[in-house]
Enzyme design. Structure first.
Site, PDB file in Angstrom:
ATOM      1  N   ASN A  75       1.929  27.973  12.682  1.00 12.36           N
ATOM      2  CA  ASN A  75       2.981  27.788  13.706  1.00 12.36           C
ATOM      3  C   ASN A  75       2.515  27.047  14.959  1.00 12.36           C
ATOM      4  O   ASN A  75       3.243  26.967  15.947  1.00 12.36           O
ATOM      5  CB  ASN A  75       3.644  29.125  14.098  1.00 12.36           C
ATOM      6  CG  ASN A  75       4.487  29.639  12.944  1.00 12.36           C
ATOM      7  OD1 ASN A  75       5.082  28.849  12.211  1.00 12.36           O
ATOM      8  ND2 ASN A  75       4.513  30.944  12.761  1.00 12.36           N
TER       9      ASN A  75
ATOM     10  N   ASP B 291       5.087  21.812   1.928  1.00 16.34           N
ATOM     11  CA  ASP B 291       6.446  22.188   2.313  1.00 16.34           C
ATOM     12  C   ASP B 291       6.445  23.196   3.471  1.00 16.34           C
ATOM     13  O   ASP B 291       7.339  23.173   4.321  1.00 16.34           O
ATOM     14  CB  ASP B 291       7.174  22.805   1.115  1.00 16.34           C
ATOM     15  CG  ASP B 291       7.358  21.796  -0.004  1.00 16.34           C
ATOM     16  OD1 ASP B 291       7.521  20.602   0.300  1.00 16.34           O
ATOM     17  OD2 ASP B 291       7.327  22.190  -1.185  1.00 16.34           O
TER      18      ASP B 291
ATOM     19  N   ARG C 162      -1.719  29.260  -7.988  1.00 12.90           N
ATOM     20  CA  ARG C 162      -1.131  30.592  -7.765  1.00 12.90           C
ATOM     21  C   ARG C 162       0.330  30.648  -8.211  1.00 12.90           C
ATOM     22  O   ARG C 162       0.800  31.673  -8.670  1.00 12.90           O
ATOM     23  CB  ARG C 162      -1.257  31.000  -6.284  1.00 12.90           C
ATOM     24  CG  ARG C 162      -0.422  30.158  -5.305  1.00 12.90           C
ATOM     25  CD  ARG C 162      -0.800  30.499  -3.866  1.00 12.90           C
ATOM     26  NE  ARG C 162       0.019  29.823  -2.867  1.00 12.90           N
ATOM     27  CZ  ARG C 162      -0.181  28.580  -2.437  1.00 12.90           C
ATOM     28  NH1 ARG C 162      -1.180  27.863  -2.948  1.00 12.90           N
ATOM     29  NH2 ARG C 162       0.577  28.065  -1.500  1.00 12.90           N
TER      30      ARG C 162
HETATM   31  N1  LIG Z   1      -4.464  25.650  11.062  1.00  9.76           N
HETATM   32  C1  LIG Z   1      -3.790  26.465  10.265  1.00  9.76           C
HETATM   33  N2  LIG Z   1      -4.354  27.618   9.831  1.00  9.76           N
HETATM   34  C2  LIG Z   1      -3.701  28.435   8.988  1.00  9.76           C
HETATM   35  N3  LIG Z   1      -2.451  28.213   8.526  1.00  9.76           N
HETATM   36  C3  LIG Z   1      -1.848  27.078   8.931  1.00  9.76           C
HETATM   37  C4  LIG Z   1      -2.476  26.151   9.810  1.00  9.76           C
HETATM   38  N4  LIG Z   1      -1.638  25.111  10.015  1.00  9.76           N
HETATM   39  C5  LIG Z   1      -0.513  25.374   9.318  1.00  9.76           C
HETATM   40  N5  LIG Z   1      -0.639  26.553   8.672  1.00  9.76           N
HETATM   41  C6  LIG Z   1       0.335  27.205   7.739  1.00  9.76           C
HETATM   42  O1  LIG Z   1      -0.111  27.005   6.405  1.00  9.76           O
HETATM   43  C7  LIG Z   1       0.981  27.250   5.531  1.00  9.76           C
HETATM   44  C8  LIG Z   1       0.851  26.466   4.229  1.00  9.76           C
HETATM   45  O2  LIG Z   1       0.718  25.126   4.522  1.00  9.76           O
HETATM   46  P1  LIG Z   1       1.238  23.915   3.646  1.00  9.76           P
HETATM   47  O3  LIG Z   1       2.659  23.957   3.454  1.00  9.76           O
HETATM   48  O4  LIG Z   1       0.665  22.700   4.329  1.00  9.76           O
HETATM   49  O5  LIG Z   1       0.468  24.067   2.265  1.00  9.76           O
HETATM   50  P2  LIG Z   1       0.825  24.816   0.900  1.00  9.76           P
HETATM   51  O6  LIG Z   1       1.480  26.115   1.161  1.00  9.76           O
HETATM   52  O7  LIG Z   1      -0.424  24.824   0.110  1.00  9.76           O
HETATM   53  O8  LIG Z   1       1.821  23.819   0.200  1.00  9.76           O
HETATM   54  P3  LIG Z   1       3.362  23.962  -0.242  1.00  9.76           P
HETATM   55  O9  LIG Z   1       4.077  24.509   0.943  1.00  9.76           O
HETATM   56  O10 LIG Z   1       3.756  22.558  -0.603  1.00  9.76           O
HETATM   57  O11 LIG Z   1       3.397  24.890  -1.418  1.00  9.76           O
HETATM   58  C9  LIG Z   1       2.214  26.861   6.318  1.00  9.76           C
HETATM   59  O12 LIG Z   1       3.114  27.925   6.266  1.00  9.76           O
HETATM   60  C10 LIG Z   1       1.720  26.628   7.740  1.00  9.76           C
HETATM   61  O13 LIG Z   1       2.521  27.322   8.668  1.00  9.76           O
HETATM   62  C1  LIG Z   2       7.384  31.177 -17.759  1.00 11.42           C
HETATM   63  C2  LIG Z   2       7.268  30.521 -16.433  1.00 11.42           C
HETATM   64  C3  LIG Z   2       8.121  29.281 -16.359  1.00 11.42           C
HETATM   65  C4  LIG Z   2       7.913  28.526 -15.066  1.00 11.42           C
HETATM   66  C5  LIG Z   2       9.086  27.616 -14.830  1.00 11.42           C
HETATM   67  C6  LIG Z   2       8.706  26.386 -14.106  1.00 11.42           C
HETATM   68  C7  LIG Z   2       9.774  25.931 -13.176  1.00 11.42           C
HETATM   69  C8  LIG Z   2       9.129  25.437 -11.924  1.00 11.42           C
HETATM   70  C9  LIG Z   2      10.149  25.045 -10.932  1.00 11.42           C
HETATM   71  C10 LIG Z   2       9.531  24.937  -9.586  1.00 11.42           C
HETATM   72  C11 LIG Z   2      10.596  24.605  -8.590  1.00 11.42           C
HETATM   73  C12 LIG Z   2      10.057  24.726  -7.241  1.00 11.42           C
HETATM   74  C13 LIG Z   2      11.101  24.403  -6.220  1.00 11.42           C
HETATM   75  C14 LIG Z   2      10.421  24.195  -4.914  1.00 11.42           C
HETATM   76  C15 LIG Z   2      10.400  25.080  -3.968  1.00 11.42           C
HETATM   77  C16 LIG Z   2       9.647  24.870  -2.707  1.00 11.42           C
HETATM   78  O1  LIG Z   2      10.540  24.951  -1.644  1.00 11.42           O
HETATM   79  C17 LIG Z   2       8.602  25.938  -2.546  1.00 11.42           C
HETATM   80  C18 LIG Z   2       7.702  25.621  -1.387  1.00 11.42           C
HETATM   81  O2  LIG Z   2       6.764  24.704  -1.692  1.00 11.42           O
HETATM   82  N1  LIG Z   2       7.798  26.074  -3.750  1.00 11.42           N
HETATM   83  C19 LIG Z   2       7.801  27.172  -4.477  1.00 11.42           C
HETATM   84  C20 LIG Z   2       6.987  27.142  -5.706  1.00 11.42           C
HETATM   85  O3  LIG Z   2       8.400  28.165  -4.165  1.00 11.42           O
END
Ligand SMILES: Nc1ncnc2c1ncn2[C@@H]1O[C@H](COP(=O)(O)OP(=O)(O)OP(=O)(O)O)[C@@H](O)[C@H]1O
Ligand SMILES: CCCCCCCCCCCCC/C=C/[C@@H](O)[C@H](CO)NC(C)=O
Ligand SMILES: [Ca+2]
Length: 566
Positions: A181, A205, A318
């Site tokens: 944040n 995201d 994960r």
């Molecule tokens: N310096 C920081 N230390 C720890 N957390 C941080 C820092 N900067 C941002 N964040 C938080 O890290 C979280 C995850 O970041 P980010 O969305 O970039 O990666 P991700 O979760 O691996 O990817 P995705 O959201 O695409 O799945 C965000 O919710 C953000 O608020």
């Molecule tokens: C038996 C398991 C089947 C797995 C089915 C796969 C479908 C995957 C679809 C993924 C869609 C993700 C949509 C994205 C959401 C994002 O807002 C969010 C933040 O990064 N991501 C997730 C994974 O919540």
């Protein structure tokens, strides 16, 4: 491809020792090889190229020093040797080249000529054209999350993005975040936004979510709009946001650009692209919770997220681990969904057409939405009619709310396709980026086998909504109330609908103390967990803008307006 229009410059220049007719108009730079012989040669490489001026990254004069020429970046280039013994002037044009799967790369071409004045005239003319393009950013505020995805954000920015910004003459203020944040709060309270033409988010995201929360909040405060009220029409943000993907899913980047590639994203920023985006505001009891631009998911996707947050150490894997685990767990949740269907718009969630660059559906529905907002404001101002703002999306107004009670494995609202590498079509393949609606997908309780069929259709060509236990509605607003939050009168209604025995057995079944299925899931809001389950969601059409242009349609046949094809 644009028509060339009136020519600003035309010269004979040389490219790699061959003579070319080179021309520049306001829209196109074209270089066409002079025919040495009119005889067709099957192995001769392509002889005519053209680049839209809007896709030129920069132009660089090659400076001569001791018989060689030095580039701005310090590397040496022996143009004199290549061009024979004559001393020639040269300049290099860097431009966007399209590669496979929507990826963009920076290509370059060096033109030489014997006359220094001609060379300088070319350089200044191209620079003038670039400078006259007011949509290109000059100063950017960059936030880097060093911990997103595989912790590569800083390296990706420094190695792949910063050198391109420098070449394009873009200055930057870079902030590497120190805590979650940090970027949101800096944008909300500190950032001198007037100094910048845009904000760049290096991360996933979750990081993008921080940026929009900061920017939307700040814009409302600056415009005197109460961001807490679910009934307020929010003011659109003027600063565009660029996403350099460095997270785990990067769904917003993928669904707006077509690929998760930092260089492609950097080039979309440099050329000054603009893609409007819908934003959902999420409230609980008139209290603001969060904004969402991609997925709001209760049940399956909420549970996957909650489980995966405890496994951040696993990195992007994960989501796969928790996805399989939650699929096997097979929890369902009871509740009531009410929604306001989007009327008068073009498009349905089952369309075969897709939201692509320059989408006419987004343009049409966006226009419709702004006309409705204007009408509502005029009605309010003249005080001639009294419409509750809740029903602002007339004509669907009074009595148009629909209600569905049931047991759901998943309740998903996709404001965009939510395409990502895990699901290239996305959760709602026909959803639009900027049409002012979200696709509400209800997956009712069904067998594991059937749920798997639905999930697998996210990755295949088959329609994931063509199943009896799945329904989808394009909506402007919706609410969800989990069964255990329902008012006494609602529960009484249930008693009428079901026999007493069934109710009591269900309550017992839902009670966590019994060690069986939980009563509540949580909402996955663009990858963040929401603290409340009963929510009120409203779509704000085109509230923000990205440095993107939507996914480009891949070329199917030769473009006849290309001057090279004529
Ligand atoms: N310096 C920081 N230390 C720890 N957390 C941080 C820092 N900067 C941002 N964040 C938080 O890290 C979280 C995850 O970041 P980010 O969305 O970039 O990666 P991700 O979760 O691996 O990817 P995705 O959201 O695409 O799945 C965000 O919710 C953000 O608020
Ligand atoms: C038996 C398991 C089947 C797995 C089915 C796969 C479908 C995957 C679809 C993924 C869609 C993700 C949509 C994205 C959401 C994002 O807002 C969010 C933040 O990064 N991501 C997730 C994974 O919540
Ligand atoms: Ca939408």
């Amino acid at each position: 491809m644009e028509r060339p229009g009136r020519l600003l410059l035309q010269s004979e220049l040389r490219v790699r020792n061959a003579a070319y007719d080179v021309s520049l108009s306001r829209s196109l730079l074209t270089w066409k090889r002079r025919a040495a012989s009119p005889v067709y040669h099957p192995f001769r490489p392509s002889v005519c190229h053209s680049v839209p001026v809007s896709e030129i990254i920069s132009v660089r004069e090659e400076e001569e020093e001791n018989g060689s020429r030095q580039r701005d970046d310090g590397s040496w280039k022996k143009i004199r040797e290549r061009e024979g013994k004559d001393c020639r002037q040269a300049f290099t044009v860097l431009y966007v080249e399209r590669c496979q799967q929507h990826r963009w790369r920076c290509a370059e071409v060096t033109f030489t000529c014997s006359d220094e004045t001609v060379c300088q005239h070319w350089v200044s003319s191209i620079r003038e054209q670039l400078a006259s393009n007011t949509s290109r950013p000059k100063h950017l505020l960059v936030y880097i999350n060093p911990y997103g995805g595989k912790h590569q954000g800083k390296r990706i920015y420094e190695q792949k993005v910063a050198p391109l910004f420098t070449q394009a003459g873009i200055s930057t203020s870079v902030i590497v975040t120190e805590y979650a944040n940090h970027a949101r709060d800096h944008l909300k309270m500190e950032a001198e936004l007037k100094k910048f033409d845009g904000v760049v988010c290096v991360g996933g995201d979750g990081m993008f979510s921080e940026i929009i929360h900061g920017l939307i909040w700040r814009t409302q405060i600056d415009c005197g709009v109460d961001p807490n009220s679910p009934e307020e029409a929010l003011s659109p943000c003027s600063l565009r946001i660029g996403i350099i993907p460095a997270g785990s899913t990067d769904c917003i980047c993928f669904a707006t650009v077509g690929t998760n590639d930092p260089v492609t994203s950097a080039l979309h920023i440099i050329v000054g692209d603009s893609q409007p985006l819908d934003v959902c505001s999420v409230h609980h009891n008139n209290m603001f919770l969060r904004y969402s631009v991609s997925l709001l998911g209760y049940g399956f996707y909420g549970d996957v997220l909650s489980d995966s947050e405890r496994k951040r150490w696993m990195g992007p894997a994960r989501y796969d681990f928790s996805g399989v685990k939650m699929f096997l767990t097979h929890h369902y949740y009871e509740g009531t969904v009410s929604y306001l269907p989007a009327r008068g718009i073009i498009g349905t969630p089952r369309d075969a057409t897709r939201c692509r660059s320059g989408c006419v559906i987004c343009q049409h529905n966006g226009q419709l939405n702004s006309e409705r907002s204007e009408k509502y404001e005029m009605d309010e101002a003249s005080d001639s009619v009294s419409i509750h703002p809740w029903l602002f999306c007339s004509p669907e107004s009074s009595g148009e709310w629909r209600t569905i009670r049931g047991k759901f494995l998943a309740i998903n609202a996709a404001s965009m396709s939510c395409a990502c590498p895990r699901s290239p079509k996305g959760l709602s393949p026909a959803a639009h980026l900027a049409d002012g609606t979200t696709d509400l997908i209800l997956v009712r309780k069904c067998s594991r086998f059937n749920f798997l069929r639905h999930l697998l259709r996210h990755t295949s060509k088959d329609d994931q909504f063509d199943l009896t236990f799945v329904e989808v509605h394009r909506v402007r607003r919706f609410r969800f109330m989990p069964r255990h939050c329902q008012s006494d009168s609602d529960l009484e209604l249930d008693l009428h609908e079901n026999s007493k025995r069934q109710i009591f057995s269900q309550i017992c079944k839902d009670h966590p103390a019994c060690g069986c299925a939980p009563a509540y899931s949580s909402w996955n809001c663009d990858g963040e967990i929401l603290t409340h389950t009963a929510i009120d969601v409203r779509v704000h059409c085109q509230l923000i803008k990205l440095f993107a242009r939507g996914i480009e349609e891949l070329p199917v046949f030769e473009d006849l307006t290309n001057p090279c094809a004529i």
